[in-house]
Motif scaffolding. Structure first.
Motif, short mmCIF file in Angstrom:
data_model
loop_
_atom_site.label_atom_id
_atom_site.label_comp_id
_atom_site.label_asym_id
_atom_site.label_seq_id
_atom_site.Cartn_x
_atom_site.Cartn_y
_atom_site.Cartn_z
N CYS A 191 0.82 -1.22 0.00
CA CYS A 191 0.00 0.00 0.00
C CYS A 191 0.85 1.26 0.00
N THR A 192 2.18 1.08 0.16
CA THR A 192 3.06 2.23 0.19
C THR A 192 3.34 2.72 -1.23
N PRO A 193 3.13 4.03 -1.52
CA PRO A 193 3.40 4.53 -2.88
C PRO A 193 4.84 4.29 -3.28
N ARG A 194 5.06 3.78 -4.50
CA ARG A 194 6.41 3.49 -4.99
C ARG A 194 7.08 4.73 -5.56
N THR A 195 6.31 5.65 -6.10
CA THR A 195 6.86 6.84 -6.73
C THR A 195 6.03 8.05 -6.34
N ALA A 196 6.58 9.23 -6.69
CA ALA A 196 5.82 10.45 -6.45
C ALA A 196 4.49 10.43 -7.20
N GLU A 197 4.50 9.86 -8.43
CA GLU A 197 3.26 9.77 -9.21
C GLU A 197 2.22 8.92 -8.49
N ASP A 198 2.67 7.81 -7.86
CA ASP A 198 1.75 6.96 -7.10
C ASP A 198 1.12 7.74 -5.96
N ALA A 199 1.94 8.54 -5.27
CA ALA A 199 1.45 9.29 -4.12
C ALA A 199 0.41 10.32 -4.55
N VAL A 200 0.71 11.06 -5.62
CA VAL A 200 -0.25 12.06 -6.12
C VAL A 200 -1.53 11.37 -6.58
N ALA A 201 -1.38 10.26 -7.31
CA ALA A 201 -2.55 9.52 -7.78
C ALA A 201 -3.41 9.08 -6.60
N GLY A 202 -2.78 8.62 -5.53
CA GLY A 202 -3.53 8.19 -4.36
C GLY A 202 -4.30 9.32 -3.72
N ARG A 203 -3.70 10.52 -3.67
CA ARG A 203 -4.39 11.66 -3.08
C ARG A 203 -5.59 12.09 -3.93
N VAL A 204 -5.41 12.07 -5.26
CA VAL A 204 -6.52 12.44 -6.14
C VAL A 204 -7.63 11.39 -6.04
N ARG A 205 -7.27 10.11 -6.01
CA ARG A 205 -8.28 9.06 -5.86
C ARG A 205 -9.07 9.25 -4.56
N ALA A 206 -8.37 9.63 -3.49
CA ALA A 206 -9.05 9.86 -2.21
C ALA A 206 -10.04 11.01 -2.30
N LEU A 207 -9.69 12.04 -3.06
CA LEU A 207 -10.60 13.18 -3.23
C LEU A 207 -11.84 12.77 -4.02
N LEU A 208 -11.65 11.95 -5.06
CA LEU A 208 -12.79 11.47 -5.83
C LEU A 208 -13.74 10.66 -4.94
N GLN A 209 -13.16 9.82 -4.10
CA GLN A 209 -13.97 9.00 -3.19
C GLN A 209 -14.66 9.88 -2.15
N ARG A 210 -13.93 10.84 -1.63
CA ARG A 210 -14.48 11.73 -0.61
C ARG A 210 -15.70 12.49 -1.10
N ASP A 211 -15.62 12.97 -2.35
CA ASP A 211 -16.67 13.84 -2.87
C ASP A 211 -17.65 13.13 -3.78
N GLY A 212 -17.50 11.82 -3.95
CA GLY A 212 -18.48 11.06 -4.72
C GLY A 212 -18.41 11.26 -6.22
#
Length: 305
Positions: free
Chosen positions: A5-26
């Motif tokens: 579950c640990t991001p491998r790259t900076a791109e993974d980390a950014v992608a994870g944060r954006v995915r969380a925002l999509l989930q948060r706001d539906g």
């Protein structure tokens, strides 16, 4: 063993944060792609960490979600010293946008601020009436007074909005530029009054300068807002000086360069004959070559054309 579950790259980390925002706001991916003006296939690849979000895409994502680009990139503001974080009276510009509601839609306060910012920029602070803002925001004058009890607070909020726009844009654009000279030139490009958005930002700044000259109550916010821009320039020059690229006295160079940006920008906004954003860029590049670059770098630049 590596946590899957640990991001491998900076791109993974950014992608994870954006995915969380999509989930948060539906959000669905299709609706979110349309909201940020991005092809759905590109969004899908970016969310999977197989494609890096472009700088302008991060700015649009921040605008739609109410986040800041710094939080999208690093999880917090000020994680890297490529652009200065707003402080003091302007600090709210570095916080998630309280005007956003779940699903990426503006609440009443957000709609009022958007409308007021555009109207003040296009028509002037003293020409904009509460009724004009209410009409543009699709609300009532009573709602305007509830969220912004005075017209002066509307102008202050418009300045904070300017700071937020510039902060997000600079974080997104400067984050990956390691060379101080290239970063300084890009920083200058991001300040040119070129295009509707930047011209509106400049219009707000010019009006705030005029109001601050006669209204001491507005000066703390102006000073703190302008200080963020000045510190960003000074940070870039200090790093360049340490690398031997720029002259040693970064403080003097920052004062001269920011003053020149202000003066040239006002001339462009006033449509002074012979001025343009392109000429402003050329004049600033010439000043940097002449007064900011260290002598060896300046000589090498001249020899290489």
């Amino acid at each position: 063993m590596t946590d899957p579950c640990t991001p491998r790259t900076a791109e993974d980390a950014v992608a994870g944060r954006v995915r969380a925002l999509l989930q948060r706001d539906g959000w669905t991916q299709r609706r979110f792609a349309a909201a940020v003006g991005l092809e759905e296939t590109k969004l899908s690849k970016s969310l999977a960490g197989r494609r890096r979000f472009a700088a302008d895409e991060l700015v649009r994502i921040a605008d739609v979600t109410g986040e800041t680009v710094a939080r999208l990139l690093h999880g917090r503001d000020g994680a890297r010293a490529r652009t200065a974080v707003p402080t003091g009276a302007a600090a709210a510009a570095a916080e998630p946008d309280p005007g956003r509601e779940p699903g990426g839609t503006h609440g009443t306060r957000g709609r009022i601020l958007d409308a007021a910012w555009e109207l003040i920029a296009d028509h002037g602070y003293h020409r904009v009436r509460t009724a004009d803002v209410a009409r543009a925001a699709g609300t009532s004058p009573a709602a305007i007074h509830y969220h912004f009890p005075t017209r002066s607070e509307l102008l202050d909020s418009a300045l904070r909005h300017n700071v937020r726009l510039a902060f997000d844009r600079q974080v997104a654009e400067l984050d990956t530029i390691a060379d101080p000279h290239d970063r300084l030139l890009r920083l200058i490009d991001l300040q040119l009054p070129d295009g509707a958005l930047l011209e509106r930002e400049w219009s707000i700044w010019i009006q705030v300068w005029a109001e601050s000259a006669i209204d001491p109550a507005r000066r703390d916010l102006y000073w703190d807002a302008y200080d963020r821009w000045f510190r960003t320039v000074a940070m870039t020059l200090t790093e360049g000086a340490a690398a031997g690229v720029f002259v040693p006295d970064a403080g003097d160079a920052a004062r001269q360069l920011t003053a020149l940006v202000d003066g040239l920008g006002i001339q462009v906004m006033a449509r002074t004959p012979g001025t343009s954003a392109a000429q402003m860029r050329a004049d600033l590049a010439a000043f940097i070559d002449r007064a900011v670059l260290a002598a060896p770098a300046r000589t090498e630049r001249t020899e290489n054309g």
